[in-house]
Design a protein around this motif. Sequence first.
Motif, PDB file in Angstrom:
ATOM      1  N   ALA A  88       0.876  -1.317   0.102  1.00  0.00           N
ATOM      2  CA  ALA A  88       0.124   0.018  -0.028  1.00  0.00           C
ATOM      3  C   ALA A  88       0.779   1.289  -0.114  1.00  0.00           C
ATOM      4  N   PRO A  89       0.745   2.204  -0.960  1.00  0.00           N
ATOM      5  CA  PRO A  89       1.249   3.302  -0.883  1.00  0.00           C
ATOM      6  C   PRO A  89       1.128   4.142   0.393  1.00  0.00           C
ATOM      7  N   GLN A  90       1.908   4.699   0.835  1.00  0.00           N
ATOM      8  CA  GLN A  90       1.697   5.721   2.175  1.00  0.00           C
ATOM      9  C   GLN A  90       0.947   6.908   1.679  1.00  0.00           C
ATOM     10  N   ASP A 107      -6.427 -15.167   1.394  1.00  0.00           N
ATOM     11  CA  ASP A 107      -6.765 -14.600   0.168  1.00  0.00           C
ATOM     12  C   ASP A 107      -7.698 -13.419   0.164  1.00  0.00           C
ATOM     13  N   MET A 108      -7.838 -12.703   1.454  1.00  0.00           N
ATOM     14  CA  MET A 108      -8.420 -11.583   1.551  1.00  0.00           C
ATOM     15  C   MET A 108      -7.702 -10.446   2.082  1.00  0.00           C
ATOM     16  N   LEU A 109      -7.997  -9.176   1.458  1.00  0.00           N
ATOM     17  CA  LEU A 109      -7.325  -7.924   1.497  1.00  0.00           C
ATOM     18  C   LEU A 109      -8.292  -6.837   2.474  1.00  0.00           C
ATOM     19  N   PHE A 110      -8.023  -6.759   3.619  1.00  0.00           N
ATOM     20  CA  PHE A 110      -8.818  -5.521   4.490  1.00  0.00           C
ATOM     21  C   PHE A 110      -8.055  -4.426   4.243  1.00  0.00           C
ATOM     22  N   LEU A 139      -5.709  -1.050  -3.966  1.00  0.00           N
ATOM     23  CA  LEU A 139      -5.992  -2.486  -4.843  1.00  0.00           C
ATOM     24  C   LEU A 139      -5.024  -2.645  -5.762  1.00  0.00           C
ATOM     25  N   LYS A 140      -4.513  -1.647  -6.591  1.00  0.00           N
ATOM     26  CA  LYS A 140      -3.555  -1.883  -7.750  1.00  0.00           C
ATOM     27  C   LYS A 140      -2.405  -2.223  -7.080  1.00  0.00           C
ATOM     28  N   ILE A 189     -13.219  -4.605   1.717  1.00  0.00           N
ATOM     29  CA  ILE A 189     -12.455  -5.986   1.908  1.00  0.00           C
ATOM     30  C   ILE A 189     -12.704  -6.694   0.463  1.00  0.00           C
ATOM     31  N   ALA A 190     -11.391  -7.069  -0.080  1.00  0.00           N
ATOM     32  CA  ALA A 190     -11.242  -7.659  -1.367  1.00  0.00           C
ATOM     33  C   ALA A 190     -10.873  -8.882  -1.281  1.00  0.00           C
ATOM     34  N   ALA A 191     -11.053  -9.604  -2.241  1.00  0.00           N
ATOM     35  CA  ALA A 191     -10.716 -11.166  -2.296  1.00  0.00           C
ATOM     36  C   ALA A 191      -9.627 -11.377  -3.299  1.00  0.00           C
TER      37      ALA A 191
END
Length: 146
Positions: free
Chosen positions: A23-25, A41-44, A78-79, A139-141
């Motif tokens: 994650a960029p600051q 496999d989850m991104l919070f 996300l990117k 929340i992304a998967a």
Amino acid sequence: MKRLFALALMLTTAPALAQPAAAPQLLPAKLPFSPAVRVGDMLFLSGQIGQAPEGMDRHKEGFDAAVKGAMDAIGTILKANGLDYGDIAKCTVMLDDMADWPRFNAAYLPYFTGKRLPARSAFGADGLALGAPLEVECIAAFPPRE
């Protein structure tokens, strides 16, 4: 062979451990939270606030700019993790003024054009960080490995 099977079984049943995610600051580094954390496999993603630019009405054109700022920050995180808006499974939206709900929806929907919409919750919240008119957390998967 039995050992290999036991090792494979152990690896598939081991609990997922939380780990910092790319994650960029976007905010000062001294804040007491991570912009994003990966668990399995989850991104919070931590909540991203939207702020109306100086001199703009925070419930009119400034609100639209605030939504764009929050959603663009989410897109950047996300990117950095190889994901996009289509990988978001759930969003929680906090609005300082629920009267802004229609404006929020109008500014939010274009981020999902051609993608399925995530599940979503929303509520009114008084006193968001830094006086922001809104905050969005997601929340992304990660896609299944092949």
